[in-house]
Design a protein around this motif. Structure first.
Motif, PDB file in Angstrom:
ATOM      1  N   UNK A   9      21.248 -10.864 -28.025  1.00 47.97           N
ATOM      2  CA  UNK A   9      20.489 -11.130 -26.803  1.00 47.97           C
ATOM      3  C   UNK A   9      20.511  -9.930 -25.872  1.00 47.97           C
ATOM      4  N   UNK A  10      21.680  -9.368 -25.627  1.00 47.78           N
ATOM      5  CA  UNK A  10      21.764  -8.256 -24.685  1.00 47.78           C
ATOM      6  C   UNK A  10      21.159  -6.978 -25.261  1.00 47.78           C
ATOM      7  N   UNK A  11      21.218  -6.815 -26.575  1.00 49.41           N
ATOM      8  CA  UNK A  11      20.519  -5.691 -27.193  1.00 49.41           C
ATOM      9  C   UNK A  11      19.010  -5.808 -26.964  1.00 49.41           C
ATOM     10  N   UNK A  12      18.484  -7.028 -27.086  1.00 48.11           N
ATOM     11  CA  UNK A  12      17.050  -7.244 -26.884  1.00 48.11           C
ATOM     12  C   UNK A  12      16.661  -7.086 -25.418  1.00 48.11           C
ATOM     13  N   UNK A  13      17.505  -7.558 -24.509  1.00 45.22           N
ATOM     14  CA  UNK A  13      17.228  -7.348 -23.079  1.00 45.22           C
ATOM     15  C   UNK A  13      17.104  -5.860 -22.785  1.00 45.22           C
ATOM     16  N   UNK A  14      18.015  -5.066 -23.341  1.00 43.49           N
ATOM     17  CA  UNK A  14      17.989  -3.623 -23.134  1.00 43.49           C
ATOM     18  C   UNK A  14      16.745  -2.986 -23.729  1.00 43.49           C
ATOM     19  N   UNK A  15      16.321  -3.480 -24.892  1.00 45.93           N
ATOM     20  CA  UNK A  15      15.198  -2.880 -25.617  1.00 45.93           C
ATOM     21  C   UNK A  15      13.840  -3.339 -25.100  1.00 45.93           C
ATOM     22  N   UNK A  16      13.731  -4.602 -24.718  1.00 49.31           N
ATOM     23  CA  UNK A  16      12.415  -5.190 -24.441  1.00 49.31           C
ATOM     24  C   UNK A  16      12.037  -5.213 -22.966  1.00 49.31           C
ATOM     25  N   UNK A  17      13.006  -5.269 -22.064  1.00 47.78           N
ATOM     26  CA  UNK A  17      12.691  -5.352 -20.636  1.00 47.78           C
ATOM     27  C   UNK A  17      12.621  -3.954 -20.042  1.00 47.78           C
ATOM     28  N   UNK A  18      11.451  -3.631 -19.502  1.00 42.91           N
ATOM     29  CA  UNK A  18      11.228  -2.289 -18.993  1.00 42.91           C
ATOM     30  C   UNK A  18      11.471  -2.151 -17.502  1.00 42.91           C
ATOM     31  N   UNK A  19      10.837  -1.162 -16.924  1.00 43.21           N
ATOM     32  CA  UNK A  19      11.048  -0.825 -15.519  1.00 43.21           C
ATOM     33  C   UNK A  19      10.739  -2.005 -14.607  1.00 43.21           C
TER      34      UNK A  19
END
Length: 254
Positions: free
Chosen positions: A203-213
Protein backbone atom coordinates in the motif's frame (compact mmCIF):
# COMPACT_ATOMS: atom_id res chain seq x y z
CA UNK A 1 -3.19 -10.94 -6.46
CA UNK A 2 -6.70 -11.43 -5.12
CA UNK A 3 -8.99 -10.78 -2.21
CA UNK A 4 -11.99 -13.00 -1.60
CA UNK A 5 -14.66 -12.87 1.10
CA UNK A 6 -14.80 -16.16 2.99
CA UNK A 7 -17.82 -15.85 5.27
CA UNK A 8 -20.35 -13.30 6.47
CA UNK A 9 -22.46 -12.74 9.57
CA UNK A 10 -25.27 -10.29 10.29
CA UNK A 11 -25.27 -8.87 6.76
CA UNK A 12 -27.80 -6.06 6.40
CA UNK A 13 -28.04 -2.71 4.65
CA UNK A 14 -25.35 -1.25 6.87
CA UNK A 15 -21.67 -1.77 7.48
CA UNK A 16 -22.22 -1.58 11.22
CA UNK A 17 -23.14 -5.26 11.41
CA UNK A 18 -20.87 -6.88 8.80
CA UNK A 19 -17.96 -9.07 9.82
CA UNK A 20 -16.15 -11.56 7.62
CA UNK A 21 -12.90 -13.32 6.89
CA UNK A 22 -10.82 -12.52 3.84
CA UNK A 23 -7.88 -14.09 2.10
CA UNK A 24 -4.99 -11.66 1.69
CA UNK A 25 -2.81 -11.29 -1.38
CA UNK A 26 -0.20 -13.47 0.29
CA UNK A 27 -2.62 -16.22 1.27
CA UNK A 28 -3.27 -15.32 4.91
CA UNK A 29 -6.69 -15.21 6.56
CA UNK A 30 -7.64 -11.91 8.18
CA UNK A 31 -10.85 -10.96 9.95
CA UNK A 32 -12.58 -7.74 8.90
CA UNK A 33 -15.05 -5.54 10.76
CA UNK A 34 -16.89 -3.08 8.50
CA UNK A 35 -17.96 -0.78 11.34
CA UNK A 36 -18.65 2.76 10.18
CA UNK A 37 -21.09 5.60 10.69
CA UNK A 38 -21.90 9.07 9.42
CA UNK A 39 -19.52 11.73 10.77
CA UNK A 40 -17.37 9.09 12.46
CA UNK A 41 -16.17 10.78 15.60
CA UNK A 42 -12.44 10.18 15.13
CA UNK A 43 -12.34 13.06 12.62
CA UNK A 44 -12.98 16.80 12.93
CA UNK A 45 -14.99 17.02 9.70
CA UNK A 46 -15.48 20.78 9.69
CA UNK A 47 -11.77 21.36 10.07
CA UNK A 48 -10.94 18.80 7.39
CA UNK A 49 -13.31 20.35 4.86
CA UNK A 50 -11.77 23.81 5.32
CA UNK A 51 -8.29 22.28 5.06
CA UNK A 52 -9.23 20.72 1.70
CA UNK A 53 -10.73 24.02 0.56
CA UNK A 54 -7.53 25.92 1.30
CA UNK A 55 -5.18 23.24 0.02
CA UNK A 56 -6.92 22.97 -3.35
CA UNK A 57 -8.10 26.57 -3.77
CA UNK A 58 -6.06 27.01 -6.97
CA UNK A 59 -6.97 23.63 -8.47
CA UNK A 60 -9.81 23.13 -10.95
CA UNK A 61 -10.38 19.42 -10.22
CA UNK A 62 -9.48 17.18 -7.27
CA UNK A 63 -9.30 13.40 -7.57
CA UNK A 64 -11.01 12.19 -4.36
CA UNK A 65 -10.87 8.48 -3.56
CA UNK A 66 -12.45 6.68 -0.62
CA UNK A 67 -11.06 3.17 -0.04
CA UNK A 68 -12.90 0.56 2.03
CA UNK A 69 -15.98 2.78 1.85
CA UNK A 70 -18.24 0.15 3.48
CA UNK A 71 -21.91 1.18 3.24
CA UNK A 72 -21.16 4.70 1.98
CA UNK A 73 -21.39 6.56 5.28
CA UNK A 74 -17.93 8.08 4.89
CA UNK A 75 -18.08 9.33 1.28
CA UNK A 76 -21.56 10.70 1.97
CA UNK A 77 -20.16 12.49 5.01
CA UNK A 78 -17.41 14.02 2.90
CA UNK A 79 -19.90 15.27 0.32
CA UNK A 80 -22.24 16.80 2.90
CA UNK A 81 -19.48 18.53 4.83
CA UNK A 82 -17.83 19.94 1.69
CA UNK A 83 -21.16 21.27 0.43
CA UNK A 84 -21.98 22.79 3.81
CA UNK A 85 -18.67 24.62 4.14
CA UNK A 86 -17.63 25.26 0.54
CA UNK A 87 -20.92 25.77 -1.29
CA UNK A 88 -20.47 25.68 -5.08
CA UNK A 89 -16.70 25.38 -4.65
CA UNK A 90 -17.28 21.80 -3.50
CA UNK A 91 -18.17 20.67 -7.04
CA UNK A 92 -14.52 20.21 -8.03
CA UNK A 93 -14.21 17.41 -5.47
CA UNK A 94 -17.02 15.36 -7.04
CA UNK A 95 -17.74 12.68 -7.90
CA UNK A 96 -15.96 10.84 -5.11
CA UNK A 97 -14.64 7.48 -6.27
CA UNK A 98 -15.67 5.10 -3.48
CA UNK A 99 -14.85 1.41 -3.47
CA UNK A 100 -14.93 -1.62 -1.23
CA UNK A 101 -14.17 -5.32 -1.83
CA UNK A 102 -17.36 -6.43 -0.06
CA UNK A 103 -19.84 -7.14 -2.86
CA UNK A 104 -22.91 -7.02 -0.59
CA UNK A 105 -22.08 -3.54 0.68
CA UNK A 106 -21.30 -2.15 -2.76
CA UNK A 107 -24.45 -3.62 -4.29
CA UNK A 108 -26.60 -1.81 -1.74
CA UNK A 109 -24.53 1.37 -1.88
CA UNK A 110 -25.13 1.53 -5.64
CA UNK A 111 -28.86 1.43 -4.87
CA UNK A 112 -28.37 4.31 -2.45
CA UNK A 113 -29.57 2.18 0.47
CA UNK A 114 -28.15 2.92 3.90
CA UNK A 115 -29.23 2.44 7.51
CA UNK A 116 -29.37 5.19 10.09
CA UNK A 117 -28.37 4.09 13.56
CA UNK A 118 -29.54 5.56 16.84
CA UNK A 119 -26.60 7.97 17.09
CA UNK A 120 -26.86 9.33 13.55
CA UNK A 121 -29.61 11.87 14.21
CA UNK A 122 -27.52 13.48 16.94
CA UNK A 123 -24.45 13.62 14.70
CA UNK A 124 -26.41 15.28 11.90
CA UNK A 125 -27.68 17.90 14.35
CA UNK A 126 -24.18 18.47 15.75
CA UNK A 127 -22.77 19.10 12.27
CA UNK A 128 -25.63 21.38 11.26
CA UNK A 129 -26.93 19.21 8.43
CA UNK A 130 -30.58 18.30 7.80
CA UNK A 131 -30.77 14.58 6.85
CA UNK A 132 -34.02 15.13 4.92
CA UNK A 133 -32.08 17.29 2.48
CA UNK A 134 -30.13 14.23 1.39
CA UNK A 135 -32.11 11.10 2.34
CA UNK A 136 -35.64 9.72 2.17
CA UNK A 137 -37.10 6.77 4.12
CA UNK A 138 -37.55 3.47 2.32
CA UNK A 139 -41.04 2.00 2.51
CA UNK A 140 -40.57 -0.71 -0.13
CA UNK A 141 -41.04 -4.05 1.72
CA UNK A 142 -38.50 -5.66 -0.63
CA UNK A 143 -35.73 -3.60 0.98
CA UNK A 144 -37.14 -2.25 4.22
CA UNK A 145 -35.78 -4.13 7.21
CA UNK A 146 -36.28 -1.45 9.80
CA UNK A 147 -35.64 -2.42 13.40
CA UNK A 148 -35.44 -0.66 16.74
CA UNK A 149 -31.71 -0.26 16.12
CA UNK A 150 -31.65 0.82 12.46
CA UNK A 151 -33.93 2.59 10.00
CA UNK A 152 -33.42 2.19 6.26
CA UNK A 153 -33.07 5.26 4.03
CA UNK A 154 -32.16 5.96 0.44
CA UNK A 155 -29.82 8.70 -0.75
CA UNK A 156 -31.50 11.34 -2.89
CA UNK A 157 -30.06 12.14 -6.31
CA UNK A 158 -28.41 15.33 -5.08
CA UNK A 159 -26.19 13.11 -2.91
CA UNK A 160 -26.09 9.82 -4.81
CA UNK A 161 -24.89 11.51 -8.01
CA UNK A 162 -21.81 12.83 -6.22
CA UNK A 163 -20.42 9.39 -5.26
CA UNK A 164 -19.41 6.65 -7.69
CA UNK A 165 -19.49 3.28 -5.93
CA UNK A 166 -17.73 0.25 -7.34
CA UNK A 167 -16.33 -3.08 -6.26
CA UNK A 168 -12.59 -2.91 -5.68
CA UNK A 169 -9.80 -3.12 -3.15
CA UNK A 170 -7.15 -0.54 -2.59
CA UNK A 171 -4.07 -2.33 -3.94
CA UNK A 172 -5.73 -3.21 -7.23
CA UNK A 173 -7.31 0.23 -7.62
CA UNK A 174 -4.10 2.12 -6.94
CA UNK A 175 -2.05 -0.16 -9.18
CA UNK A 176 -4.24 0.84 -12.15
CA UNK A 177 -3.79 4.57 -11.59
CA UNK A 178 -1.37 6.65 -13.65
CA UNK A 179 1.92 7.19 -11.87
CA UNK A 180 2.21 10.45 -9.96
CA UNK A 181 -1.44 11.47 -10.37
CA UNK A 182 -1.53 15.04 -8.99
CA UNK A 183 -4.16 16.70 -6.79
CA UNK A 184 -5.36 13.43 -5.29
CA UNK A 185 -7.05 13.14 -1.90
CA UNK A 186 -7.00 9.51 -0.77
CA UNK A 187 -9.13 8.47 2.20
CA UNK A 188 -7.96 5.08 3.48
CA UNK A 189 -9.28 5.35 7.00
CA UNK A 190 -9.33 2.64 9.65
CA UNK A 191 -8.35 -0.11 7.24
CA UNK A 192 -4.56 -0.51 7.45
CA UNK A 193 -4.58 -2.99 10.39
CA UNK A 194 -6.86 -5.31 8.38
CA UNK A 195 -4.16 -5.75 5.74
CA UNK A 196 -1.39 -8.31 6.05
CA UNK A 197 2.11 -6.94 6.63
CA UNK A 198 2.97 -7.63 2.98
CA UNK A 199 -0.15 -5.75 1.86
CA UNK A 200 0.66 -2.83 4.15
CA UNK A 201 4.07 -2.46 2.56
CA UNK A 202 2.52 -2.71 -0.90
CA UNK A 203 0.00 0.00 0.00
CA UNK A 204 2.66 2.53 0.96
CA UNK A 205 4.77 1.65 -2.07
CA UNK A 206 1.73 2.41 -4.25
CA UNK A 207 0.98 5.66 -2.41
CA UNK A 208 4.55 6.75 -3.12
CA UNK A 209 4.36 5.70 -6.78
CA UNK A 210 0.83 6.73 -7.75
CA UNK A 211 0.08 9.93 -5.80
CA UNK A 212 1.70 12.95 -7.38
CA UNK A 213 2.19 16.59 -6.53
CA UNK A 214 -0.26 18.27 -4.14
CA UNK A 215 -1.77 15.04 -2.82
CA UNK A 216 -3.32 14.27 0.56
CA UNK A 217 -3.74 10.98 2.43
CA UNK A 218 -6.22 10.68 5.27
CA UNK A 219 -6.03 7.85 7.82
CA UNK A 220 -8.20 7.01 10.83
CA UNK A 221 -7.66 6.88 14.56
CA UNK A 222 -7.73 3.07 14.53
CA UNK A 223 -4.90 3.06 11.97
CA UNK A 224 -2.81 5.31 14.18
CA UNK A 225 -3.65 3.48 17.39
CA UNK A 226 -2.41 0.23 15.88
CA UNK A 227 0.28 1.36 13.41
CA UNK A 228 1.38 4.89 14.33
CA UNK A 229 5.17 4.56 13.97
CA UNK A 230 4.90 2.32 10.90
CA UNK A 231 2.51 4.67 9.07
CA UNK A 232 4.52 7.78 9.93
CA UNK A 233 7.80 6.18 8.81
CA UNK A 234 6.32 4.96 5.53
CA UNK A 235 4.63 8.26 4.72
CA UNK A 236 7.70 10.37 5.50
CA UNK A 237 9.97 8.14 3.42
CA UNK A 238 7.39 8.44 0.61
CA UNK A 239 7.77 12.21 0.57
CA UNK A 240 4.75 13.11 2.71
CA UNK A 241 4.62 15.05 5.94
CA UNK A 242 1.97 15.39 8.65
CA UNK A 243 -0.45 18.23 8.04
CA UNK A 244 0.13 19.30 11.67
CA UNK A 245 -3.48 20.19 12.34
CA UNK A 246 -5.73 18.80 15.04
CA UNK A 247 -8.06 16.75 12.88
CA UNK A 248 -8.47 13.93 15.41
CA UNK A 249 -7.05 11.54 12.79
CA UNK A 250 -3.73 11.70 10.92
CA UNK A 251 -3.58 13.58 7.62
CA UNK A 252 -0.48 13.70 5.40
CA UNK A 253 0.41 15.94 2.47
CA UNK A 254 3.26 16.09 -0.01
Amino acid sequence: MRISPISYSNCSFTANKVFYLRETHDGKIKDVSCYTQFFRTDMQWNMLSFYLKNRYQNVDKVNVMDAACSDGSEPYTIVMMLEKNLGKEAEKFFPIKAFDYNETLIKNAKRGLINFGMIDDALFIYHGIEPNDYFKPVNNPLYSRNTAEFTLYQAKDNLADKVQFRLGEILNVLSKMDDKTPNTALFCRNMVPYLSFKEQNALFDLISKKLGQNSTVVFGAYDYDMKRSFINHKMVTSGFKPANLSFGSPVYQN
